[in-house]
Design a protein around this motif. Structure first.
Motif, mmCIF file in Angstrom:
data_model
loop_
_atom_site.group_PDB
_atom_site.id
_atom_site.type_symbol
_atom_site.label_atom_id
_atom_site.label_comp_id
_atom_site.label_asym_id
_atom_site.label_seq_id
_atom_site.Cartn_x
_atom_site.Cartn_y
_atom_site.Cartn_z
ATOM 1 N N THR A 188 0.837 -1.199 0.000
ATOM 2 C CA THR A 188 0.000 0.000 0.000
ATOM 3 C C THR A 188 0.873 1.250 0.000
ATOM 4 O O THR A 188 1.998 1.248 0.510
ATOM 5 C CB THR A 188 -0.915 0.046 1.241
ATOM 6 N N ALA A 189 0.318 2.316 -0.566
ATOM 7 C CA ALA A 189 0.914 3.650 -0.501
ATOM 8 C C ALA A 189 -0.099 4.553 0.183
ATOM 9 O O ALA A 189 -1.217 4.736 -0.318
ATOM 10 C CB ALA A 189 1.247 4.166 -1.892
ATOM 11 N N THR A 190 0.277 5.107 1.335
ATOM 12 C CA THR A 190 -0.659 5.850 2.165
ATOM 13 C C THR A 190 -0.216 7.298 2.287
ATOM 14 O O THR A 190 0.924 7.580 2.684
ATOM 15 C CB THR A 190 -0.754 5.224 3.566
ATOM 16 N N LEU A 191 -1.108 8.224 1.961
ATOM 17 C CA LEU A 191 -0.815 9.646 2.102
ATOM 18 C C LEU A 191 -1.307 10.128 3.460
ATOM 19 O O LEU A 191 -2.494 10.002 3.788
ATOM 20 C CB LEU A 191 -1.485 10.456 0.995
ATOM 21 N N ILE A 192 -0.365 10.670 4.248
ATOM 22 C CA ILE A 192 -0.671 11.181 5.580
ATOM 23 C C ILE A 192 -0.404 12.683 5.581
ATOM 24 O O ILE A 192 0.682 13.125 5.217
ATOM 25 C CB ILE A 192 0.183 10.484 6.649
ATOM 26 N N ARG A 193 -1.412 13.447 5.986
ATOM 27 C CA ARG A 193 -1.280 14.901 6.044
ATOM 28 C C ARG A 193 -1.586 15.362 7.460
ATOM 29 O O ARG A 193 -2.628 15.012 8.023
ATOM 30 C CB ARG A 193 -2.227 15.572 5.056
ATOM 31 N N ASP A 194 -0.672 16.138 8.016
ATOM 32 C CA ASP A 194 -0.817 16.646 9.385
ATOM 33 C C ASP A 194 -1.114 15.520 10.367
ATOM 34 O O ASP A 194 -1.921 15.674 11.306
ATOM 35 C CB ASP A 194 -1.922 17.712 9.458
#
Length: 378
Positions: A234-240
Motif C-alpha cells: 500500500t501507498a498511504t498519504l498522511i497529512r498533518d
C-alpha cells in the motif's frame, strides 16, 4: 596573471585662502597620499581591496564595478585604512573613490584579470516555490569544487523560525560536486527559507572562479508524507498526522535489480506522461511504455506512477521493475495531492537498500551526526 602593484592617488583638491596659519583646507591642498593594493588591467582577483592613507584620516571609501554594485567594507579603528569585506571578482572593472576628513578626494580605477574557467551552479528548489517538508536546499556545481570550506563559508541560509540544519557535501548522481542544506528533522509547514550565496570573486579551486552571486527562496507547504509499505503493498498519504487515503500498489520485484529502493526518497518532480524505457536504467529490453502520472523519486529511475498493466498485482504482489505502480485513478489522485519535496518513506521487506545521497535527495537515510560530518566546516 600579473601581480597587483600599489597605486598612489594624488587627490584633486580645492581650497579657500584667507587668514593666517595652517587651515584644514591648507592640509588638504598638501595632496595626501592614498594607496590602493590593486592596479592596472590585470590585477589579481580573489582578495579584498585595501585603501590606505599615509597621513590623516579617511572619511569614506567606495569601490564599485561598472554596473554600480559596491563592495562593502570597513574603516580601520584609526581611520588610516579601509578594507572591503567582499573579494574582488575576476574580469571586473572597479572604480575607487576616497575622501579624507580634511576634504581631500581621490579616484582610482583598476581591472582584474579574466578567469581561466567559470564555475556555475544549479539551485533547487526554484525561486518563489512551495515545496514539501523533506525538500533540501541543493546546489550542484558545473565544475569540481576543491575549496569546499571557502565556498561553504559564503553560503548563508536564513529561515523564518531558526530551523536547525547543516550543509553536507556529496556527489550528485552524474558525478558533479553538490552541497545540500538539510534540516535536522523535516521542515515545519509554513517555514520560509532564503539562500544568499555570496560567491562572486571566490576561487572554487583549480582556477575555476565564480563571477556572480546567487539567491533563491522558497516556502514549506503542507505537512504530508507518503508511506509505502512493501509488505502490505500500500501507498498511504498522511497529512498533518492524519491518513487521507491508502492506495493498493505493486512495487519492485524483490531479489534483484528490479527491487525498489527502501528508506526515504523525496519527490523530485511531477513529470506527467513520459516514455519509460528499461534500457535507460540498465534492465535490457524489458519494457518501453508511455506512463501516466509519473512522479520521480530518484535519478536512477524510481517513480510512483500509473501502471494499469499490473492491475492484478495491486495490493497483493510486488511485481514491477522497481517503481511504485497504481491504478490510473489512484495514481491520478496521488499526483494531484502530492507536492515536490514530499518524502516517500519505503518500509518492509524486499527492497535493495537505500539510495545514495546523490541519487535524488537520499540524505534522509543518513543520521544527523553523519550528515553534519559532511560539512567542510565541521
Amino acid at each position: 596573471m600579473a601581480t597587483a602593484g600599489v597605486a598612489v592617488l594624488a587627490a584633486a583638491l580645492s581650497a579657500c585662502s584667507g587668514g593666517s596659519g595652517s587651515s584644514g583646507a591648507d592640509k588638504a591642498a598638501e595632496k595626501p597620499k592614498i594607496s590602493v593594493n590593486l592596479s592596472g588591467q590585470q590585477a589579481k582577483a580573489g582578495g579584498p581591496v585595501e585603501v590606505k592613507l599615509a597621513d590623516g584620516k579617511l572619511k569614506n571609501v567606495t569601490v564599485a564595478d561598472a554596473e554600480g554594485a559596491k563592495l562593502p567594507g570597513k574603516l580601520s579603528a584609526n581611520g588610516t585604512s579601509w578594507t572591503s569585506e567582499r573579494k574582488a571578482a575576476p574580469g571586473t572593472a572597479y572604480q575607487v573613490e576616497a575622501t579624507t576628513d580634511e576634504g581631500g578626494s581621490a579616484k582610482h580605477s583598476f581591472r582584474t584579470a579574466k578567469p581561466d574557467k567559470v564555475n556555475k551552479v544549479t539551485l533547487a528548489p526554484g525561486k518563489n516555490t512551495t515545496v514539501g517538508i523533506a525538500q533540501p536546499l541543493s546546489i550542484t556545481f558545473d565544475n569540481p569544487v576543491r575549496n569546499k570550506a571557502e565556498v561553504e563559508k559564503h553560503l548563508k541560509v536564513t529561515t523564518s523560525n531558526n530551523t536547525e540544519g547543516s550543509w553536507g557535501w556529496i556527489k550528485n548522481y552524474d558525478g558533479k560536486d553538490r552541497v545540500d542544506w538539510r534540516p535536522k528533522e523535516y521542515w515545519k509547514s509554513g517555514t520560509k527559507v532564503k539562500l544568499d550565496a555570496r560567491l562572486n570573486g571566490i576561487d572554487s579551486g583549480g582556477d575555476d572562479w565564480f563571477v556572480r552571486d546567487y539567491a533563491t527562496n522558497f516556502t514549506i507547504g503542507k505537512s504530508q508524507v507518503v508511506k509505502v509499505n512493501l509488505d502490505s503493498k500500500t501507498a498511504t498519504l498522511i497529512r498533518d498526522g492524519k491518513t487521507l487515503k491508502s492506495l493498493p500498489m505493486s512495487a519492485g520485484t524483490p531479489g534483484g535489480d528490479k527491487a525498489s529502493w527502501g528508506g526515504t526518497s523525496v519527490l523530485m518532480s511531477k513529470e506527467g506522461t513520459i516514455n519509460m524505457r528499461s534500457e535507460t536504467v540498465g534492465l535490457g529490453d524489458a519494457y518501453d511504455k508511455m506512463v501516466d502520472y509519473s512522479m520521480r523519486l530518484t535519478w536512477s529511475g524510481m517513480y510512483a506512477h500509473a501502471a494499469p498493466w499490473n492491475a492484478s498485482y495491486f495490493g497483493n504482489t510486488n511485481h514491477s521493475s522497481g517503481c511504485v505502480g497504481m491504478s490510473d485513478g489512484d495514481a491520478g489522485w496521488l499526483y494531484g495531492q502530492a507536492q515536490i519535496g514530499d518524502p516517500f518513506e519505503v518500509t518492509g521487506s524486499g527492497s535493495k537498500g537505500v539510495p545514495d545521497p546523490g541519487n535524488g535527495y537520499g540524505e534522509w537515510n543518513i543520521s544527523w551526526s553523519d550528515w553534519q560530518a559532511k560539512s567542510a566546516l565541521k
